[in-house]
Design a protein around this motif. Sequence first.
Motif, short mmCIF file in Angstrom:
data_model
loop_
_atom_site.label_atom_id
_atom_site.label_comp_id
_atom_site.label_asym_id
_atom_site.label_seq_id
_atom_site.Cartn_x
_atom_site.Cartn_y
_atom_site.Cartn_z
N HIS A 229 13.24 -54.80 -42.77
CA HIS A 229 12.67 -53.94 -43.80
C HIS A 229 11.37 -53.34 -43.28
O HIS A 229 10.49 -54.07 -42.82
N VAL A 230 11.25 -52.03 -43.36
CA VAL A 230 10.07 -51.37 -42.76
C VAL A 230 8.78 -51.77 -43.48
O VAL A 230 7.71 -51.76 -42.89
N GLY A 231 8.89 -52.17 -44.74
CA GLY A 231 7.67 -52.50 -45.49
C GLY A 231 6.88 -53.64 -44.87
O GLY A 231 5.65 -53.64 -44.89
N ILE A 232 7.56 -54.60 -44.33
CA ILE A 232 6.90 -55.74 -43.68
C ILE A 232 6.07 -55.26 -42.50
O ILE A 232 4.93 -55.65 -42.29
N HIS A 233 6.67 -54.38 -41.71
CA HIS A 233 5.98 -53.86 -40.52
C HIS A 233 4.82 -52.95 -40.92
O HIS A 233 3.76 -52.97 -40.30
N GLU A 234 5.03 -52.19 -41.99
CA GLU A 234 3.97 -51.31 -42.47
C GLU A 234 2.75 -52.14 -42.88
O GLU A 234 1.62 -51.81 -42.53
N GLU A 235 3.00 -53.22 -43.58
CA GLU A 235 1.88 -54.06 -44.03
C GLU A 235 1.13 -54.63 -42.83
O GLU A 235 -0.10 -54.65 -42.81
N MET A 236 1.87 -55.07 -41.82
CA MET A 236 1.21 -55.66 -40.66
C MET A 236 0.43 -54.61 -39.87
O MET A 236 -0.70 -54.85 -39.43
N ILE A 237 1.03 -53.45 -39.68
CA ILE A 237 0.37 -52.41 -38.91
C ILE A 237 -0.87 -51.89 -39.64
O ILE A 237 -1.90 -51.60 -39.03
N MET B 219 2.83 -60.54 -35.79
CA MET B 219 4.14 -60.63 -35.37
C MET B 219 4.80 -59.53 -35.94
O MET B 219 5.15 -59.61 -37.00
N GLU B 220 5.01 -58.53 -35.35
CA GLU B 220 5.37 -57.47 -36.17
C GLU B 220 6.46 -57.96 -36.97
O GLU B 220 7.42 -58.35 -36.51
N GLY B 221 6.56 -57.77 -38.02
CA GLY B 221 7.66 -58.08 -38.74
C GLY B 221 7.50 -59.33 -39.26
O GLY B 221 8.20 -60.19 -39.00
N SER B 222 6.60 -59.61 -40.02
CA SER B 222 6.55 -60.88 -40.28
C SER B 222 6.85 -61.22 -41.60
O SER B 222 6.08 -61.71 -42.18
N SER B 223 7.78 -61.04 -42.28
CA SER B 223 7.69 -61.75 -43.42
C SER B 223 8.93 -61.72 -44.09
O SER B 223 9.55 -60.79 -44.10
N ASN B 224 9.33 -62.69 -44.64
CA ASN B 224 10.57 -62.51 -45.16
C ASN B 224 10.48 -62.36 -46.56
O ASN B 224 10.12 -63.24 -47.23
N GLY B 225 10.94 -61.33 -46.95
CA GLY B 225 10.76 -60.99 -48.26
C GLY B 225 11.05 -62.13 -49.13
O GLY B 225 10.39 -62.33 -50.09
N ASN B 226 12.00 -62.95 -48.75
CA ASN B 226 12.38 -63.91 -49.74
C ASN B 226 11.29 -64.87 -49.93
O ASN B 226 11.30 -65.59 -50.83
N HIS B 227 10.39 -65.01 -49.16
CA HIS B 227 9.49 -65.96 -49.39
C HIS B 227 8.50 -65.65 -50.26
O HIS B 227 7.81 -66.09 -50.24
N HIS B 228 8.04 -65.24 -50.37
CA HIS B 228 6.80 -65.37 -50.84
C HIS B 228 6.76 -65.83 -52.17
O HIS B 228 6.54 -65.21 -53.06
N HIS B 229 7.04 -67.08 -52.06
CA HIS B 229 6.89 -68.09 -52.97
C HIS B 229 5.75 -67.63 -53.70
O HIS B 229 5.20 -68.13 -54.43
#
Length: 400
Positions: free
Chosen positions: A60-68, A1-11
């Motif tokens: 945030h571009v970092g989320i997309h970078e990680e997925m790509i 999902m591009e963009g997947s993650s919400n930084g706040n989570h990651h519990h």
Amino acid sequence: MEGSSNGNHHHHTDGGATTQMNHFRPTKPGGGGGGRSRVSRIQTPPCTEFDKAYFQSYSHVGIHEEMIKDRVRTETYRSAILQHRSHIEGKVVVDVGCGTGILSIFCAQAGAKRVYAVDASAIALQASEVVKANNLSDKVIVLHGRVEDVQIDEEVDVIISEWMGYMLLYESMLGSVIVARDRWLKPGGLILPSNAVLYMAPVTHPDRYAESIDFWRNVYGIDMSPILPLAKQCAFEEPCVETISGESVLTWPHVVKHVDCYTITYQELQSVTASFKFQSMMRAPLHGFAFWFDVEFSGPANNEEASSLTEPPKTNPSGSHRRKRAHPDEALVLSTAPEDPPTHWQQTMVYFYDPIDVEQDQIIDGSVTLTQSKENARFMNIHLEYASGGRSFVKECVLR
């Protein structure tokens, strides 16, 4: 999902687990639209403050970078698009939660007539620039908004989306794919991926337990064992996203949920319950349960080929946790199983506070219920009941 993650989570206070911030996969921001008669039947949830925060996290571009950079993920999607080129060429596509637009561009390169790239996150603004930079503005139309809110005034032939979150259903982005399907997909249209299966299995992981818990028994010669109860709570109260090895898995996996993207309803996602009965293949301490998923990219709903994931085997004598492709023309499978090449989803572990010693052939049975959190539908409540060796346990936690 591009963009997947919400930084706040990651519990991911997961002591020691390499977990990613990016997994708050948002409902992929995006999607929805056109004023067709069937639209009135679709109940679309309102956009909450949690949704806004989720979409914001995907800007945030970092989320997309990680997925790509997750080559297993991105290259499997590209391969699936090329494998289904005959369904995409000259056709209209919707990319739900398009992120940077990479899947939309793959579809345009495969000959799509038009691609609606939908994302509710501000990354849509960059996606528009990426489309322009690749001279595809005549083919790829970026729509900045929720799938539930944007307007598309035609039926579409194909829906593509990278909607999967941790434990498959975390972040509830599949709901946006369902909305897009019910709003715009032509009968006999193609959905990629087409099927998904969530698995679980009991796991032994002594190294993880030792580094987070046993460490406190002797710290520079000092007995710090009074900290153990707090250490267990901090390390294992919430699910952990981390990579485990296939050797850690004690049994064949059990299917928690099969998702047919052509038929699944929004209501089905609100609560999923499965009973399980495992037989340990070895003597080992049982530290918790691991969850992972496969998704399959097979043809349109009216295609006669049955999905290889539709009836997953209860046991698997072949020595693999899932069915592999027997022939190269069979459906592509993207797997996040422990024995497969790692992905950014890794596996999701629900650890016990104290391990249970199990003997070879010992039975571990119980049930698991996954429900959307009332607090925030993108969070997932996990309720586990399990028993082994005459003792019963309950573990509740939230993937947030």
